[in-house]
Design a protein around this motif. Structure first.
Motif, mmCIF file in Angstrom:
data_model
loop_
_atom_site.group_PDB
_atom_site.id
_atom_site.type_symbol
_atom_site.label_atom_id
_atom_site.label_comp_id
_atom_site.label_asym_id
_atom_site.label_seq_id
_atom_site.Cartn_x
_atom_site.Cartn_y
_atom_site.Cartn_z
ATOM 1 N N LEU A 65 0.871 -1.176 0.000
ATOM 2 C CA LEU A 65 0.000 0.000 0.000
ATOM 3 C C LEU A 65 0.904 1.220 0.000
ATOM 4 C CD1 LEU A 65 -2.437 -1.142 2.849
ATOM 5 C CD2 LEU A 65 -2.690 -1.563 0.389
ATOM 6 N N ASP A 66 0.927 1.947 -1.105
ATOM 7 C CA ASP A 66 1.870 3.064 -1.242
ATOM 8 C C ASP A 66 1.121 4.314 -1.667
ATOM 9 O OD1 ASP A 66 3.658 4.856 -3.034
ATOM 10 O OD2 ASP A 66 5.125 3.636 -1.961
ATOM 11 N N SER A 67 1.204 5.354 -0.865
ATOM 12 C CA SER A 67 0.645 6.646 -1.245
ATOM 13 C C SER A 67 1.603 7.740 -0.808
ATOM 14 C CB SER A 67 -0.729 6.868 -0.602
ATOM 15 O OG SER A 67 -0.593 7.106 0.788
ATOM 16 N N THR A 68 1.533 8.857 -1.486
ATOM 17 C CA THR A 68 2.454 9.944 -1.172
ATOM 18 C C THR A 68 1.892 10.916 -0.141
ATOM 19 O OG1 THR A 68 1.614 11.124 -3.109
ATOM 20 C CG2 THR A 68 3.625 9.833 -3.387
ATOM 21 N N ARG A 69 0.614 10.763 0.240
ATOM 22 C CA ARG A 69 0.065 11.631 1.283
ATOM 23 C C ARG A 69 -0.492 10.790 2.427
ATOM 24 N NH1 ARG A 69 -4.202 16.249 -0.292
ATOM 25 N NH2 ARG A 69 -5.522 14.424 -0.661
ATOM 26 N N ASN A 70 -1.704 10.257 2.290
ATOM 27 C CA ASN A 70 -2.326 9.519 3.386
ATOM 28 C C ASN A 70 -2.557 8.058 3.018
ATOM 29 O OD1 ASN A 70 -2.660 11.847 5.075
ATOM 30 N ND2 ASN A 70 -4.428 12.432 3.846
ATOM 31 N N THR A 71 -2.156 7.161 3.913
ATOM 32 C CA THR A 71 -2.552 5.758 3.824
ATOM 33 C C THR A 71 -3.327 5.451 5.100
ATOM 34 O OG1 THR A 71 -0.664 5.096 2.463
ATOM 35 C CG2 THR A 71 -1.762 3.368 3.733
ATOM 36 N N ILE A 72 -4.631 5.213 4.944
ATOM 37 C CA ILE A 72 -5.517 5.039 6.095
ATOM 38 C C ILE A 72 -6.035 3.608 6.098
ATOM 39 C CG2 ILE A 72 -7.628 5.839 7.219
ATOM 40 C CD1 ILE A 72 -7.205 8.535 5.728
ATOM 41 N N VAL A 73 -5.699 2.874 7.133
ATOM 42 C CA VAL A 73 -6.184 1.509 7.311
ATOM 43 C C VAL A 73 -7.130 1.522 8.501
ATOM 44 C CG1 VAL A 73 -5.560 -0.894 7.716
ATOM 45 C CG2 VAL A 73 -4.050 0.572 6.364
ATOM 46 N N GLY A 74 -8.406 1.347 8.244
ATOM 47 C CA GLY A 74 -9.405 1.453 9.297
ATOM 48 C C GLY A 74 -9.240 0.383 10.362
ATOM 49 N N ASN A 75 -9.578 0.737 11.603
ATOM 50 C CA ASN A 75 -9.513 -0.216 12.708
ATOM 51 C C ASN A 75 -10.574 -1.293 12.478
ATOM 52 O OD1 ASN A 75 -8.699 -1.364 15.046
ATOM 53 N ND2 ASN A 75 -9.460 0.239 16.404
ATOM 54 N N GLY A 76 -10.133 -2.522 12.238
ATOM 55 C CA GLY A 76 -11.045 -3.594 11.866
ATOM 56 C C GLY A 76 -10.850 -4.065 10.447
ATOM 57 N N ALA A 77 -10.032 -3.360 9.665
ATOM 58 C CA ALA A 77 -9.661 -3.844 8.341
ATOM 59 C C ALA A 77 -8.658 -4.981 8.493
ATOM 60 C CB ALA A 77 -9.060 -2.717 7.510
ATOM 61 N N THR A 78 -8.646 -5.904 7.537
ATOM 62 C CA THR A 78 -7.717 -7.022 7.563
ATOM 63 C C THR A 78 -6.735 -6.878 6.408
ATOM 64 O OG1 THR A 78 -9.339 -8.524 8.546
ATOM 65 C CG2 THR A 78 -7.477 -9.529 7.397
ATOM 66 N N VAL A 79 -5.448 -6.758 6.750
ATOM 67 C CA VAL A 79 -4.375 -6.740 5.752
ATOM 68 C C VAL A 79 -3.441 -7.882 6.116
ATOM 69 C CG1 VAL A 79 -2.514 -5.421 4.707
ATOM 70 C CG2 VAL A 79 -4.580 -4.244 5.484
ATOM 71 N N LYS A 80 -3.368 -8.880 5.228
ATOM 72 C CA LYS A 80 -2.658 -10.110 5.586
ATOM 73 C C LYS A 80 -1.819 -10.588 4.411
ATOM 74 C CE LYS A 80 -3.539 -14.793 7.369
ATOM 75 N NZ LYS A 80 -4.610 -15.762 7.746
#
Length: 376
Positions: free
Chosen positions: A88-103
């Motif tokens: 996940l690559d962004s030059t400003r904001n990378t927002i991963v919500g509490n409860g999202a699953t990244v595996k």
């Protein structure tokens, strides 16, 4: 790029490993035909990129990031997973919500700014707190990359069984009160691959790293903490070229402190710089080839005790700006000649050099210390 709640992005299948990716600047180099003062370098004005893949892990590099735009949003309830890698690559904001699953086996998350811990509400950049941060630590390899600084708020603990890479121009204690950052992993790498050099000011605090091997990699990094301590059960390894500035004291504890072949690092601490090994027994280490490295250490005073500093056919420098340079008992500084291979031809490099300097104090080499500059 937005992954909405309830969405599932999953990689299936397998194949050959992919190559690394370089994202071209959105604004090209501008060269004024008659006034060079108006020339402008290529700039990346921002964007977002997501990769979910079973074709191995890759790195993404950008040029002169300005962080004017580019957002990556993974909403709570979304699932992003792969056997190999998620990036996940962004030059400003990378927002991963509490409860999202990244595996995935390897997870890379990048943004214009990275913040960890008790982050204030409304902070921009890449923000990880609570369960989301805990979930990322289950990856075999975790990379957190900032196109500016990596900020820590309060006490922060990361405990990984695999490898972790922190990539940014500065590591900064940002809390209202000094905090303690504890990071442990099998391998820890600190580097600055793309961010412009930053002279940061922190709140004090402690930055504590422990692992089997700790790698200080390419690029210039500022450590804005009152105390930094790195403890490795095998090696502290300097890789590539870099200038590392520590706002307070620095302690490096390892069975061996060394550099990769051709590495060149300046390591400057505002306080005391200590090199040594805090363990009781120095276990045998895996073979590690190194030739021609430059390790340049500076502190208000430099203390070496029970230290092994190895830079075959290279240069080791130690400079004390206020106190003494002390080479204590059971310390070995080894720059002796090294065997090298040029394709199929075996060669040999001569012994290197050791330079010990105290600006206002003494250079003290204790009986029982060894400085080896032999031909090998």
């Amino acid at each position: 790029v937005r992954v909405e709640a309830g969405s599932v992005v999953r990689a299936v299948g397998n194949g050959a490993d992919a190559a690394n990716l370089a994202i071209a600047p959105s604004m090209p180099v501008f060269i004024h035909p008659w006034d060079s003062s108006q020339n402008a370098p290529a700039e990346d004005h921002g964007g977002a990129f997501m990769r979910v893949s079973n074709l191995g892990d890759i790195t993404v590099s950008r040029t002169n990031v300005q962080s004017r735009g580019g957002d990556m949003i993974v909403e709570a309830g979304a699932i992003v997973e792969a056997t190999d890698a998620v990036l996940l690559d962004s030059t400003r904001n990378t927002i991963v919500g509490n409860g999202a699953t990244v595996k995935a086996g390897a997870i890379t998350a990048a943004a214009g700014l990275v913040s960890l811990g008790a982050v204030p509400e409304g902070a921009e950049g890449l923000v990880f707190t609570g369960a989301t941060l805990d979930g990322l630590t289950q990856a075999d390899k975790l990379t957190l990359k900032s196109y500016s600084t990596i900020d820590f708020y309060g006490d922060v603990a990361l405990d990984l069984t695999g490898a972790v890479t922190l990539d940014g121009a500065a590591f900064v204690d940002r809390g209202a009160a000094p905090g303690t950052v504890n990071i442990s992993a099998k391998t820890i790498e600190l580097r600055n691959s793309d961010a412009a050099t930053i002279d940061a000011t922190g709140s004090g605090g402690q930055f504590l790293l422990s692992g089997e091997n700790i790698v200080i990699g390419e690029g210039d990094i500022d450590f804005a903490f009152s105390r930094t301590a790195m403890s490795a059960t095998q090696r502290v390894i300097f890789d590539g070229l870099g200038e590392n500035r520590f706002d307070g004291s620095l302690g490096l504890s390892a069975v061996e402190i060394t550099g990769t072949s051709g590495a060149g690092h300046e390591v400057a601490a505002a306080g005391t710089l200590t090199l040594g090994y805090d363990g009781t027994v120095k276990s045998p280490l895996p073979t590690f080839a190194s030739s021609g490295a430059l390790l340049d250490f500076t502190g208000s005073e430099v203390v070496m005790r029970n230290a092994t500093i190895r830079a075959g056919s290279g240069t080791v420098r130690a400079t004390a700006t206020q106190g003494d340079v002390s080479v204590g008992l059971d310390t070995l500084i080894d720059v002796r000649g090294s065997d090298v291979s040029f394709f199929e031809v075996a060669g040999f490099l001569p012994g290197g050099s050791v330079q010990l300097t105290s600006v206002t104090g003494d250079v003290v080499v204790t009986s029982g210390a060894t400085i080896d500059i032999s031909g090998g």
